[in-house]
Design an enzyme around this catalytic site. Structure first.
Site, PDB file in Angstrom:
ATOM      1  N   HIS A 464       8.161  -0.985  -4.654  1.00 50.92           N
ATOM      2  CA  HIS A 464       8.350  -1.291  -6.075  1.00 50.92           C
ATOM      3  C   HIS A 464       8.922  -2.699  -6.265  1.00 50.92           C
ATOM      4  O   HIS A 464       8.350  -3.532  -6.974  1.00 50.92           O
ATOM      5  CB  HIS A 464       9.280  -0.241  -6.697  1.00 50.92           C
ATOM      6  CG  HIS A 464       9.557  -0.445  -8.154  1.00 50.92           C
ATOM      7  ND1 HIS A 464       8.969   0.331  -9.127  1.00 50.92           N
ATOM      8  CD2 HIS A 464      10.354  -1.324  -8.810  1.00 50.92           C
ATOM      9  CE1 HIS A 464       9.387  -0.076 -10.321  1.00 50.92           C
ATOM     10  NE2 HIS A 464      10.238  -1.070 -10.154  1.00 50.92           N
ATOM     11  N   GLU A 465      10.037  -2.954  -5.606  1.00 51.17           N
ATOM     12  CA  GLU A 465      10.679  -4.266  -5.772  1.00 51.17           C
ATOM     13  C   GLU A 465       9.799  -5.379  -5.218  1.00 51.17           C
ATOM     14  O   GLU A 465       9.764  -6.480  -5.755  1.00 51.17           O
ATOM     15  CB  GLU A 465      12.062  -4.286  -5.104  1.00 51.17           C
ATOM     16  CG  GLU A 465      13.068  -3.306  -5.704  1.00 51.17           C
ATOM     17  CD  GLU A 465      13.155  -3.352  -7.222  1.00 51.17           C
ATOM     18  OE1 GLU A 465      12.918  -4.433  -7.809  1.00 51.17           O
ATOM     19  OE2 GLU A 465      13.441  -2.306  -7.836  1.00 51.17           O
ATOM     20  N   HIS A 468       7.348  -6.380  -7.875  1.00 51.84           N
ATOM     21  CA  HIS A 468       7.951  -7.372  -8.778  1.00 51.84           C
ATOM     22  C   HIS A 468       7.966  -8.731  -8.068  1.00 51.84           C
ATOM     23  O   HIS A 468       7.709  -9.768  -8.671  1.00 51.84           O
ATOM     24  CB  HIS A 468       9.393  -6.995  -9.106  1.00 51.84           C
ATOM     25  CG  HIS A 468       9.542  -5.896 -10.115  1.00 51.84           C
ATOM     26  ND1 HIS A 468       8.914  -5.912 -11.336  1.00 51.84           N
ATOM     27  CD2 HIS A 468      10.285  -4.759 -10.095  1.00 51.84           C
ATOM     28  CE1 HIS A 468       9.269  -4.825 -12.027  1.00 51.84           C
ATOM     29  NE2 HIS A 468      10.085  -4.104 -11.286  1.00 51.84           N
ATOM     30  N   HIS A 471       4.752 -10.545  -8.247  1.00 57.91           N
ATOM     31  CA  HIS A 471       4.586 -11.099  -9.592  1.00 57.91           C
ATOM     32  C   HIS A 471       5.262 -12.475  -9.660  1.00 57.91           C
ATOM     33  O   HIS A 471       4.744 -13.407 -10.275  1.00 57.91           O
ATOM     34  CB  HIS A 471       5.220 -10.135 -10.601  1.00 57.91           C
ATOM     35  CG  HIS A 471       4.648 -10.177 -11.980  1.00 57.91           C
ATOM     36  ND1 HIS A 471       5.111  -9.381 -12.987  1.00 57.91           N
ATOM     37  CD2 HIS A 471       3.661 -10.912 -12.531  1.00 57.91           C
ATOM     38  CE1 HIS A 471       4.424  -9.625 -14.103  1.00 57.91           C
ATOM     39  NE2 HIS A 471       3.539 -10.557 -13.848  1.00 57.91           N
TER      40      HIS A 471
HETATM   41 ZN   LIG Z   1      11.027  -2.213 -11.710  1.00 61.19          ZN
END
Ligand SMILES: [Zn+2]
Length: 672
Positions: A464-465, A468, A471
């Site tokens: 998940h991290e 990010h 991104h």
């Molecule tokens: Zn998040």
């Protein structure tokens, strides 16, 4: 020599002393003010370049210092740093206010904004102009003096009320203590939770026994595991009636006042309701769209939720002869049923998820999808010896980003896991300045006899991290304030959540989920169990999330001036999502800190919204193959690299070819 005061590339951690921060902040703020003065005192007529762009690239040193400082305050803090934070935070707030209230600056921005159709701006420039203009107009810059005055009054009163709202909940939480002296009352509770309760009793000055409180670490395990139904009921009602007892800690008046002030503020600025105001800068755009979205999901999830509830009722009846399943029974019997159906425990999975293997796995996924290569290096300064550093390159060996990874808990690190950056990405004077991205987590550390073995939850958190992180790393925009994760907040969880999907795929797990001793790849039946247990009671969970979203919209999507009874109004909003019998002594709104204290007003729907997005996006990968280069390239080109340069729906449609549909989520959740 204060290293924070001269330009730096990677943050010079080892040269920074704490006493350097404050003077650096003061100097950088003064410089930034001078840069803004130069814009407003410019005698040349306002243009995009001399106003919007000049403002965008002002205060860069201040941004760098802030990111170093506040990242340290989160990941490696101490009393000295916390004290500095308390000193500089109000100064930074004042600095920000001075900009948004700067009338001559707004005048120039407005001139550019009103002439935008003649300026031949790129899409990104139009977005930046719109964003900048709105940051002033949404704060009242266009209002007459008396309305401006009223707006300031509303803001001041609202922030007081929000504070009071939070203080009341906190006081209620702290007030409740249940001292247990009969050990049998704790039957069912895991050893760890019992120990913690005994510890708590001691710290509260009790000679013996166990203490239960309404703090999550005490309350949640008790509701989940404790056999004693009467005590569960007592705790549940205490929890559910926070700030709803008609005493000095009651929040009903505060709820009504906050809702009405928000409505008045929205009206002052020309919006129908607070939700219209908020959603203007969201992918969902309008309250109507949010309602349609929530109700569509509700219609699809409700049959499954009712089915699951019946199953749970039957289970509780069979286990303990419970005739009427109440709110305080839900998590207890759900946990029991889950154990019975899946008997999946972390210890079984952990040997397959050695931290180093998982990192290698997420890097391999990034390489297969986006052609990224991670090279671990030791020549980049860090704030702690545990922090790993990487240089990231693309297939043509172009430098893409610096990546910091800080995985384990420490005394100076706050809880949770997050992505952050030490430097954002932008383009200027023909140069593409690359970002410095960081992931900070609190994963199970290694021991003298065992390497760091992650729980499955930690594995998905890492992905998940890292999503990010991608991104941020793959950002390719001109302006730093539109770069990377600077997107509408109901869009920001797409890259992170979509990446979690690879953790459930055989093809991806085969790359890294190998037993740390034997090298055996994780057995498929274990993976299947993970998947099945992940969607356990998904219908009921969905209904619960939707009920919060609907309550949030009820408070912010209509004119609240006629609402007199908080509880009655809430009951009406919950009517379509209720599964358990009503309890007249509880109220959600009076303790709904997310929307009345935090920043989630008109935004609670975004949890589900993000799930719909990530499921729909991943369905595209599944259709074409989870490592399909073409789909991955589209995702990189149209989503990851574009940041907030365009409306997210436009970006998404360019990637997917259509607007997101709820079907993929329903299918993944087993609700179809
Ligand atoms: Zn998040």
């Amino acid at each position: 020599m204060n290293p924070l005061l001269s330009p730096f590339d990677t943050a010079p951690f080892s040269e920074i002393k704490n006493e350097y921060f404050k003077p650096a902040f003061l100097k950088a703020m003064a410089d930034a003010r001078a840069e803004i003065n130069a814009i407003t005192s410019n005698t040349v007529a306002p243009t995009f370049e001399n106003t919007i762009e000049a403002l965008e690239f002002s205060g860069q040193q201040l941004d760098r210092i802030s990111s170093v400082f506040f990242n340290l305050n989160s990941a490696e803090t101490n009393e000295e740093i916390q004290k500095i934070a308390q000193e500089v935070s109000p100064l930074l707030a004042e600095f920000g206010n001075d900009i948004t209230l700067n009338e001559s600056l707004f005048k120039r921005i407005k001139t550019v904004y009103e002439n935008k159709s003649q300026l031949q701006l790129s899409v990104e420039q139009q977005t930046l102009l719109e964003k900048r203009y709105k940051s002033f107009s949404r704060n009242g810059a266009n209002l007459s003096e008396d309305k401006k005055k009223r707006l300031r009054e509303i803001d001041a009163e609202s922030s007081k009320l929000k504070l009071k709202f939070g203080e009341n909940i906190l006081a209620e939480t702290n007030k409740y203590q249940k001292h247990i002296t009969n050990e049998a009352d704790l039957n069912g509770l895991p050893e760890g939770a019992k120990e913690a309760a005994a510890q708590l009793a001691k710290s509260k000055g009790k000679e013996d026994g166990w203490m239960l409180t309404l703090d999550y670490p005490s309350y949640i395990p008790f509701m989940k595991y404790a056999k004693n139904r009467k005590l569960r009921k007592e705790l549940s009602l205490a929890f559910g009636s926070k700030s709803f007892k008609g005493d000095e800690l009651d929040n009903q008046e505060n709820v009504l006042k906050i809702a009405n002030l928000r409505h008045e503020r929205a009206n002052l600025l020309g919006y129908t309701t607070h939700a219209h105001f908020v959603l203007e800068e969201r992918m969902a755009e309008t309250p109507e769209k949010v309602h349609t979205f929530l109700n569509e999901l509700l219609e699809k999830a409700k049959p499954a939720a009712i089915r699951e509830f019946k199953q749970l009722e039957g289970f509780a009846k069979k286990e303990d002869g419970i005739d009427r399943l109440e709110k305080w029974d839900g998590s207890y019997y759900s946990e029991k049923l889950k154990q019975k159906l899946f008997s999946l425990d972390d210890e079984q999975l952990k040997p397959y998820f050695k931290l180093e293997n998982v990192i290698d796995g997420v890097f391999q996924v990034a390489e297969k999808l986006f052609g990224l290569q991670f090279e671990e290096v030791s020549d980049i300064d860090t704030y702690h010896e545990e922090v790993k550093t990487y240089r990231v390159f693309d297939l043509e060996k172009n430098f893409i980003s610096i990546f910091y990874a800080d995985f384990h808990p420490r005394a100076g690190k706050r809880g949770g896991a997050w992505m952050t950056s030490f430097k954002s990405q932008w383009k200027r004077d023909g140069e593409n300045v690359r970002p410095h991205i960081s992931n900070v987590c609190n994963f199970t550390p290694s021991t003298p006899t065992k390497p760091s073995l992650l729980t499955f939850n930690e594995v998905t958190t890492l992905f998940h991290e890292f999503g990010h992180g991608l991104h941020g790393m793959l950002a390719n925009t001109t302006y730093p304030s539109l770069s990377g994760t600077s997107v509408y907040w109901d869009f920001v969880e797409l890259p992170s959540q979509v990446l979690e999907n690879w953790c459930y795929e055989k093809e991806a797990l085969a790359l890294f989920a190998k037993h740390y001793e034997t090298g055996e790849v994780i057995p498929m039946e274990l993976v299947q169990k993970i998947k099945d247990s992940a969607t356990f009671q998904e219908g009921m969970q969905t209904l619960k999330q939707l009920s919060f979203g609907l309550l949030d919209m009820a408070w912010h999507g209509t004119d609240p001036s006629d609402i007199k009874n908080v509880k009655a109004y809430e009951d009406q909003a919950f009517a379509a999502t209720n599964l358990y019998p009503e309890t007249p002594e509880t109220c959600m709104s009076t303790a709904f800190a997310h929307i009345f204290q935090g920043g989630y007003a008109s935004g609670y729907y975004s949890y589900k919204w993000a799930e719909v997005l990530d499921a729909d996006a991943f369905a595209y990968f599944k259709e074409e193959g989870i490592f399909n280069k073409e789909v991955a390239t589209k995702f990189k080109e149209h989503v990851l690299s574009k940041g907030g340069t365009e409306n997210p729906m436009v970006l998404y449609k360019r990637f997917r070819g259509a607007e997101p549909k709820v079907e993929a989520l329903l299918e993944r959740a087993g609700l179809l």
